[in-house]
Design an enzyme around this catalytic site. Sequence first.
Site, PDB file in Angstrom:
ATOM      1  N   ASP A  80       0.860  -1.192   0.000  1.00 16.73           N
ATOM      2  CA  ASP A  80       0.000   0.000   0.000  1.00 16.73           C
ATOM      3  C   ASP A  80       0.893   1.237   0.000  1.00 16.73           C
ATOM      4  OD1 ASP A  80      -3.233   0.328   1.243  1.00 16.73           O
ATOM      5  OD2 ASP A  80      -1.969   2.104   0.946  1.00 16.73           O
ATOM      6  N   TYR A  90     -14.004   6.692 -13.614  1.00 12.94           N
ATOM      7  CA  TYR A  90     -13.765   5.642 -12.617  1.00 12.94           C
ATOM      8  C   TYR A  90     -14.252   4.291 -13.150  1.00 12.94           C
ATOM      9  CZ  TYR A  90     -14.763   2.691  -8.596  1.00 12.94           C
ATOM     10  OH  TYR A  90     -14.855   1.622  -7.753  1.00 12.94           O
ATOM     11  N   TYR A 129     -27.578  14.810  -2.870  1.00 15.50           N
ATOM     12  CA  TYR A 129     -27.251  15.177  -4.256  1.00 15.50           C
ATOM     13  C   TYR A 129     -28.347  14.723  -5.206  1.00 15.50           C
ATOM     14  CZ  TYR A 129     -22.638  15.766  -2.182  1.00 15.50           C
ATOM     15  OH  TYR A 129     -21.601  16.136  -1.389  1.00 15.50           O
ATOM     16  N   ARG A 183     -29.286   2.787  -4.085  1.00 13.49           N
ATOM     17  CA  ARG A 183     -28.068   1.975  -4.182  1.00 13.49           C
ATOM     18  C   ARG A 183     -28.279   0.655  -3.440  1.00 13.49           C
ATOM     19  NH1 ARG A 183     -27.386   5.097  -7.429  1.00 13.49           N
ATOM     20  NH2 ARG A 183     -25.671   6.530  -7.868  1.00 13.49           N
ATOM     21  N   GLY A 203     -22.283  12.167 -12.919  1.00 11.67           N
ATOM     22  CA  GLY A 203     -21.787  10.793 -12.994  1.00 11.67           C
ATOM     23  C   GLY A 203     -22.592   9.792 -12.186  1.00 11.67           C
TER      24      GLY A 203
HETATM   25  N1  UDP Z   1     -24.787  11.038  -1.736  1.00  9.92           N
HETATM   26  C1  UDP Z   1     -25.442  12.115  -1.180  1.00  9.92           C
HETATM   27  N2  UDP Z   1     -24.777  12.877  -0.247  1.00  9.92           N
HETATM   28  C2  UDP Z   1     -23.498  12.617   0.153  1.00  9.92           C
HETATM   29  C3  UDP Z   1     -22.845  11.509  -0.435  1.00  9.92           C
HETATM   30  C4  UDP Z   1     -23.511  10.751  -1.375  1.00  9.92           C
HETATM   31  O1  UDP Z   1     -26.599  12.394  -1.505  1.00  9.92           O
HETATM   32  O2  UDP Z   1     -22.947  13.330   0.995  1.00  9.92           O
HETATM   33  C5  UDP Z   1     -25.492  10.174  -2.692  1.00  9.92           C
HETATM   34  C6  UDP Z   1     -24.782   9.993  -4.018  1.00  9.92           C
HETATM   35  O3  UDP Z   1     -25.175  10.991  -4.928  1.00  9.92           O
HETATM   36  C7  UDP Z   1     -25.249   8.595  -4.435  1.00  9.92           C
HETATM   37  C8  UDP Z   1     -25.437   7.864  -3.101  1.00  9.92           C
HETATM   38  O4  UDP Z   1     -25.546   8.885  -2.114  1.00  9.92           O
HETATM   39  O5  UDP Z   1     -26.484   8.682  -5.066  1.00  9.92           O
HETATM   40  C9  UDP Z   1     -24.282   6.962  -2.747  1.00  9.92           C
HETATM   41  O6  UDP Z   1     -23.090   7.695  -2.910  1.00  9.92           O
HETATM   42  P1  UDP Z   1     -21.697   7.202  -2.376  1.00  9.92           P
HETATM   43  O7  UDP Z   1     -20.716   8.310  -2.666  1.00  9.92           O
HETATM   44  O8  UDP Z   1     -21.811   6.747  -0.976  1.00  9.92           O
HETATM   45  O9  UDP Z   1     -21.382   5.913  -3.255  1.00  9.92           O
HETATM   46  P2  UDP Z   1     -21.302   5.714  -4.864  1.00  9.92           P
HETATM   47  O10 UDP Z   1     -22.668   5.201  -5.262  1.00  9.92           O
HETATM   48  O11 UDP Z   1     -20.935   7.003  -5.507  1.00  9.92           O
HETATM   49  O12 UDP Z   1     -20.253   4.672  -5.025  1.00  9.92           O
END
Ligand code: UDP
Length: 323
Positions: free
Chosen positions: A31, A141, A206, A219, A278
């Site tokens: 790492d 990504y 978001y 998710r 994204g």
């Molecule tokens: N999200 C949010 N607020 C935050 C972080 C994430 O609304 O402070 C939303 C993000 O837009 C996604 C979901 O939560 O729809 C999961 O995001 P995270 O970054 O945890 O994981 P990802 O799906 O990007 O791998």
Amino acid sequence: MKILVTGGAGYIGSICVEQLINVGHTVTVFDNLTEGHRLAVDPRATLIVGDLQQRCDIEDALEKTRPEAVMHFAANALVGESMTNPSKYFRNNVYGGINLLDAMHAVGCKRFVFSSTCATFGIPERMPIDETLPQKPINPYGESKLMFEQVLRWYSEIHELKYVALRYFNAAGASATYGEDHRIETHLIPNVLKVALGQKEHVEIYGTDYPTPDGTCIRDYIHILDLAQAHMLALAAPVSAKYNLGTGGGTSVREVIATCEAITGKKIPVIEKPRRPGDPPRLIAGSDKVRAELGWAPQYQAIDKIIAPAWAWHLKHPHGYGD
Ligand code: UDP
């Protein structure tokens, strides 16, 4: 087995290392500690600090340790960051990975478990997302992880590498000892728990205009211990394969926040923000293949069973690993 784990000081890697050692494997962690933490490395493992972008670092590590298998977690993994700095993602996730495969080839190590992602699918045509769907990433990504899956296919054909690519959905939760501590936290669950700890005033949502029942993204959250279990099974996989790895359940951003309020007993103030570039609206895994072929079965399906250990870890480690 003797196993080298790249990224074993990071969130997912550290917990897989702990579980591997618990069942009797001998583990070396490789790492560069830019994202990972020294204190997240199980003291029963050997730590080599090195960078996959420096070929000699990984060549030396493999020459010295001569592992029977490699688990490759080391990567950059933030969708949002990849939309502003794609170079970082292609260099680290693709070029760094190729350095690792070449160094493995040089010492005759032929077994490989790869941390891939559901972000390789982009916005899928149907749900749940099984392995037959086309992979069309919508961010660098996801593209970088898909590119590396394709590299693996050719190394498997040409160099007889036996690999398993596990496409994680949303890893969450903690073990009793190790948990999630990113230097810049962008993930939903730890950000909500930081509000509960009084370290942040509010959580930002978001996007509230997605085509989902409550307007927020859905998710498939998978407990980190279930994810670690899949890695152990992958070590013994008879043939190379790619598997989608999630519980098949879906939880919206608002549902995650409500569950955190129930578990922590704290009110979580929210601010509604525009969509994050994204982000697909809904990602849910179809994991029949990994269940049938590797015998994987998640132990933690409900979101509260995943968030409760994360909260317990954050309470014990309010400042993470402290570095
Ligand atoms: N999200 C949010 N607020 C935050 C972080 C994430 O609304 O402070 C939303 C993000 O837009 C996604 C979901 O939560 O729809 C999961 O995001 P995270 O970054 O945890 O994981 P990802 O799906 O990007 O791998």
